[in-house]
Design an enzyme around this catalytic site. Structure first.
Site, PDB file in Angstrom:
ATOM      1  N   SER A 138       9.814  32.889  54.517  1.00  0.00           N
ATOM      2  CA  SER A 138      11.092  32.302  54.110  1.00  0.00           C
ATOM      3  C   SER A 138      11.756  31.643  55.300  1.00  0.00           C
ATOM      4  O   SER A 138      11.647  32.109  56.432  1.00  0.00           O
ATOM      5  CB  SER A 138      12.026  33.373  53.535  1.00  0.00           C
ATOM      6  OG  SER A 138      13.254  32.782  53.144  1.00  0.00           O
ATOM      7  N   LYS A 210       9.537  38.939  48.426  1.00  0.00           N
ATOM      8  CA  LYS A 210       9.935  37.536  48.597  1.00  0.00           C
ATOM      9  C   LYS A 210      10.450  36.960  47.275  1.00  0.00           C
ATOM     10  O   LYS A 210      11.395  36.166  47.245  1.00  0.00           O
ATOM     11  CB  LYS A 210       8.745  36.716  49.096  1.00  0.00           C
ATOM     12  CG  LYS A 210       9.001  35.200  49.188  1.00  0.00           C
ATOM     13  CD  LYS A 210      10.199  34.867  50.065  1.00  0.00           C
ATOM     14  CE  LYS A 210      10.245  33.409  50.513  1.00  0.00           C
ATOM     15  NZ  LYS A 210       9.973  32.395  49.537  1.00  0.00           N
ATOM     16  N   HIS A 213      13.883  38.153  46.983  1.00  0.00           N
ATOM     17  CA  HIS A 213      14.663  37.361  47.948  1.00  0.00           C
ATOM     18  C   HIS A 213      15.074  36.034  47.322  1.00  0.00           C
ATOM     19  O   HIS A 213      16.232  35.620  47.408  1.00  0.00           O
ATOM     20  CB  HIS A 213      13.817  37.122  49.203  1.00  0.00           C
ATOM     21  CG  HIS A 213      14.320  36.007  50.092  1.00  0.00           C
ATOM     22  ND1 HIS A 213      14.167  34.666  49.789  1.00  0.00           N
ATOM     23  CD2 HIS A 213      14.976  36.029  51.276  1.00  0.00           C
ATOM     24  CE1 HIS A 213      14.701  33.924  50.730  1.00  0.00           C
ATOM     25  NE2 HIS A 213      15.202  34.729  51.648  1.00  0.00           N
ATOM     26  N   ASN A 214      14.127  35.365  46.672  1.00  0.00           N
ATOM     27  CA  ASN A 214      14.429  34.071  46.074  1.00  0.00           C
ATOM     28  C   ASN A 214      15.379  34.201  44.885  1.00  0.00           C
ATOM     29  O   ASN A 214      16.207  33.318  44.634  1.00  0.00           O
ATOM     30  CB  ASN A 214      13.144  33.372  45.644  1.00  0.00           C
ATOM     31  CG  ASN A 214      12.388  32.782  46.825  1.00  0.00           C
ATOM     32  OD1 ASN A 214      12.577  33.198  47.963  1.00  0.00           O
ATOM     33  ND2 ASN A 214      11.531  31.820  46.554  1.00  0.00           N
ATOM     34  N   GLU A 217      18.619  34.467  46.380  1.00  0.00           N
ATOM     35  CA  GLU A 217      18.931  33.118  46.869  1.00  0.00           C
ATOM     36  C   GLU A 217      19.498  32.250  45.751  1.00  0.00           C
ATOM     37  O   GLU A 217      20.499  31.550  45.939  1.00  0.00           O
ATOM     38  CB  GLU A 217      17.659  32.490  47.434  1.00  0.00           C
ATOM     39  CG  GLU A 217      17.775  31.065  47.918  1.00  0.00           C
ATOM     40  CD  GLU A 217      16.417  30.519  48.318  1.00  0.00           C
ATOM     41  OE1 GLU A 217      16.035  29.435  47.831  1.00  0.00           O
ATOM     42  OE2 GLU A 217      15.717  31.185  49.115  1.00  0.00           O
TER      43      GLU A 217
END
Length: 507
Positions: A138, A210, A213-214, A217
Site C-alpha cells: 500500500s 490489505k 485496509h482498502n 480507505e
C-alpha cells in the site's frame, strides 16, 4: 550478459507504475535487479530512470527479454517479485515461470491486490513447483518508490529470506511519536525507525488485511468527500476556503495522508483559475477491494455499515444520467443562509462528526479482521497491523498511533468502542456529531457514511435492539423460533401462530 549481471539478487516481473517504483526502491537499498516485462519499452524506461537517479557508478537494474533469461541471471535459490494485475495474469506468470524451469525452493512474491482466497488456492496449487508468497503493498506510486506499507503472508521460511529486504524498502515511523520519517529523494536511506512491514500470518492473511485496509480507505475517502460536499453545497464555500478548513483540521486528530492530498486536489487550478475539482466528472470507479470487504463483512457477520456505505456511494455516483433526471423531478428542502457565527459553529461540529465516523470505520475494519481470524484460524497481531499502517499506506494517519496503543493495552480487544481512549473520544464528541448529521439532513445533502456511522454508534451503545420484534416476525411467518430472556440461554421456543390458543412450544 556479464558475470556481474548473472548475480542479481532479485528478479522482478511487471514494470508498470507500482512495479517500476518498487524496483527503484530496491535498487536504492543496495539490491541488484533482473527485470522483465512483456513491454520492452517499460523495461528500458526502468533502466534509464535508474541510471538517471543512481548516485554510484555500478549498474543496478538489468533488463531481461524472457522468463528463462530472468531465471538465469539470478542467484539461487531464486527470489522473484511479481507486480502484475490480480487474477489471471498472476497465474499466467506462474505458469510461464514453471515452463522456464523454476525450482521448488525458489520464492515467488505476489505483490498485487489478489483476492485472499485466490492466494490460498495458489499456494496449494504451486507448492510442488515453487514457494508462492504474498505481500500486499500500500502507498501508491510514491509509497512504492520511497517506502510502502507491506503486509506479507505465507511460508514462514520464505519470510526469513524476504524480511531484511522488506524491512529495508518499507516506510519508517518514529517509534515515539508514530509519525512517518519521510524519504523523498532517490538514493536516500532512512536509518532507524520502525519498519512498516511485519509478517501477518499464513497464506491469504496479508491480502485479507490489505483488503480491509482498502475498505477502510473507501470509508475514509467518502467521509472526507461528504464533508467537502456539505461545505461546498451547504455553506457555499469556495474550494480554497474548504482547502483552508481541511488544512486546519489536518493539524489535529484528523491529520492524515488523505486529508493532506484532499487539500492539494482542492487547491489545484487550470489556466483560467478554475478549480480542477469543479471540472472532474462526479462518477467514481472501484477496483473491487472495497466491495470484497463489504461482502466479507456479511459473510462473517460483522457489521461494517460505514465501509459498505462508501461502496454504495461509488455505485450510486455511476448513475450520472439518472441522477441528473431525478434532480429535476425530486424536491429537497429550501436552502438557508447561515450567519458567519453559525457557519463557524457548524464547521466545528462537522469536524467532530468526521472524527467520530473515522473511529467507526476503523472499529469496523479491525473487528472484521478479528472475526475473520477466528474463522480462518489465523493469529493476527492487531497492534502490529496498526503500526504498519502508520506510514507508507494510503490510510496513514496520526490516528493509528492511538489504535496501536489500544491493542497494546489489550491484545484481546473486541472493538475499539470498548477501549478507554476511544470511549472518551466518542462520549466527548457524539453530541456535535449528532447535531451535524441532523443539520446536514435538513440541508438535503447526502451523507451516508457520516449518518450510517452514527447509526452504528447508537446500535453499539444500545443494550436492547428491536431484534426481539424481528425474531417474533420470523417465527410468525417461518417458524424460525426464538430465545427468551426469562428462560435458560440457548433454549428455543415457537408460538403456534395458526392455532386459536397460540400456545408456546419449547423446541
Amino acid at each position: 550478459m556479464t558475470q556481474e549481471k548473472a548475480l542479481c539478487d532479485i528478479g522482478f516481473i511487471g514494470l508498470g507504475v507500482m512495479g517500476k517504483n518498487l524496483v527503484l526502491n530496491l535498487a536504492d537499498n543496495g539490491y541488484k535487479i533482473a527485470a522483465f516485462d512483456l513491454s520492452q519499452e517499460k523495461v528500458n524506461d526502468a533502466i534509464e530512470q535508474d541510471k538517471e537517479e543512481n548516485k554510484t557508478d555500478s549498474q543496478r537494474v538489468y533488463g531481461c527479454s524472457s522468463y528463462t533469461e530472468l531465471l538465469s541471471q539470478l542467484k539461487a535459490p531464486h527470489l522473484i517479485v511479481l507486480s502484475v494485475p490480480a487474477g489471471e495474469p498472476v497465474d499466467q506468470v506462474c505458469e510461464s515461470l514453471i515452463g522456464a524451469g523454476i525450482q521448488p525452493d525458489d520464492i515467488v512474491i505476489d505483490t498485487g491486490n489478489s483476492l485472499w482466497v485466490d492466494t490460498v488456492e495458489r499456494e496449494e496449487r504451486y507448492k510442488n513447483q515453487f514457494i508462492l508468497f504474498s505481500s500486499a503493498v500500500s502507498g501508491g506510486e510514491v509509497g512504492a518508490r520511497f517506502g510502502p506499507a507491506l503486509m506479507p503472508s505465507g511460508s514462514p521460511y520464505a519470510w526469513t529470506r524476504i524480511k531484511p529486504i522488506w524491512e529495508a524498502i518499507s516506510a519508517k515511523v518514529d517509534p515515539k511519536t508514530g509519525k512517518p520519517i519521510e524519504r523523498v529523494e532517490p538514493g536516500q536511506i532512512i536509518e532507524g525507525g520502525d519498519p512498516c512491514a511485519a509478517y501477518i500470518g499464513p497464506a491469504g492473511a496479508g491480502h485479507y488485511v490489505k483488503m480491509v485496509h482498502n475498505g477502510i480507505e473507501y470509508a475514509d475517502m467518502q467521509i472526507i468527500c461528504e464533508a467537502y460536499h456539505v461545505l461546498r453545497n451547504g455553506l457555499g464555500m469556495s474550494c480554497d476556503e474548504i482547502a483552508d478548513t481541511f488544512e486546519q483540521w489536518n493539524q489535529g486528530p484528523l491529520d492524515s495522508y488523505l486529508m493532506e492530498i484532499s487539500v492539494e486536489v482542492l487547491r489545484h487550478k487550470i489556466e483560467d483559475e478554475t478549480p480542477l475539482v469543479d471540472l472532474i466528472l462526479d462518477k467514481a470507479g472501484q477496483k473491487g477491494t472495497g466491495l470484497w470487504t463489504a461482502v466479507s463483512s456479511l459473510e462473517v457477520g460483522c457489521p461494517a455499515p460505514t465501509i459498505s456505505q462508501a461502496v454504495y456511494a461509488r455505485s450510486i455516483s455511476s448513475f450520472k444520467d439518472m441522477r441528473v433526471t431525478a434532480s429535476e423531478l425530486l424536491q429537497g428542502p429550501a436552502q438557508k443562509t447561515l450567519s458567519e457565527e453559525d457557519k463557524q459553529a457548524f464547521i466545528a461540529r462537522l469536524h467532530d462528526a468526521i472524527y467520530c465516523a473515522k473511529i467507526c470505520a476503523y472499529a469496523q475494519g479491525f473487528q472484521l479482521m478479528k472475526l475473520a481470524a477466528k474463522e480462518h484460524n489465523w493469529t493476527l497481531d492487531f497492534a502490529s497491523i496498526a503500526k504498519i499502517w502508520r506510514a507508507g499506506c494510503i490510510i496513514r494517519a496520526v490516528f493509528l498511533q492511538s489504535i496501536t496503543e489500544a491493542f497494546e493495552r489489550n491484545e484481546e480487544l473486541e472493538n475499539l468502542f470498548l477501549d478507554e481512549f476511544f470511549v472518551e473520544q466518542l462520549n466527548t464528541h457524539q453530541a456535535n456529531w449528532r447535531q451535524a448529521v441532523a443539520e446536514i439532513t435538513l440541508m438535503g445533502i447526502p451523507a451516508g457514511a457520516l449518518s450510517s456511522s452514527l447509526s452504528y454508534y447508537d446500535s453499539m451503545r444500545s443494550a436492547v435492539l428491536p431484534a426481539n420484534l424481528l425474531q417474533g416476525q420470523r417465527d410468525f411467518f417461518g417458524a424460525h423460533t426464538f430465545e427468551r430472556l426469562d428462560k435458560a440461554a440457548g433454549k428455543k421456543y415457537h408460538v403456534e401462530w395458526s392455532s386459536q390458543e397460540r400456545a408456546i412450544q419449547k423446541i
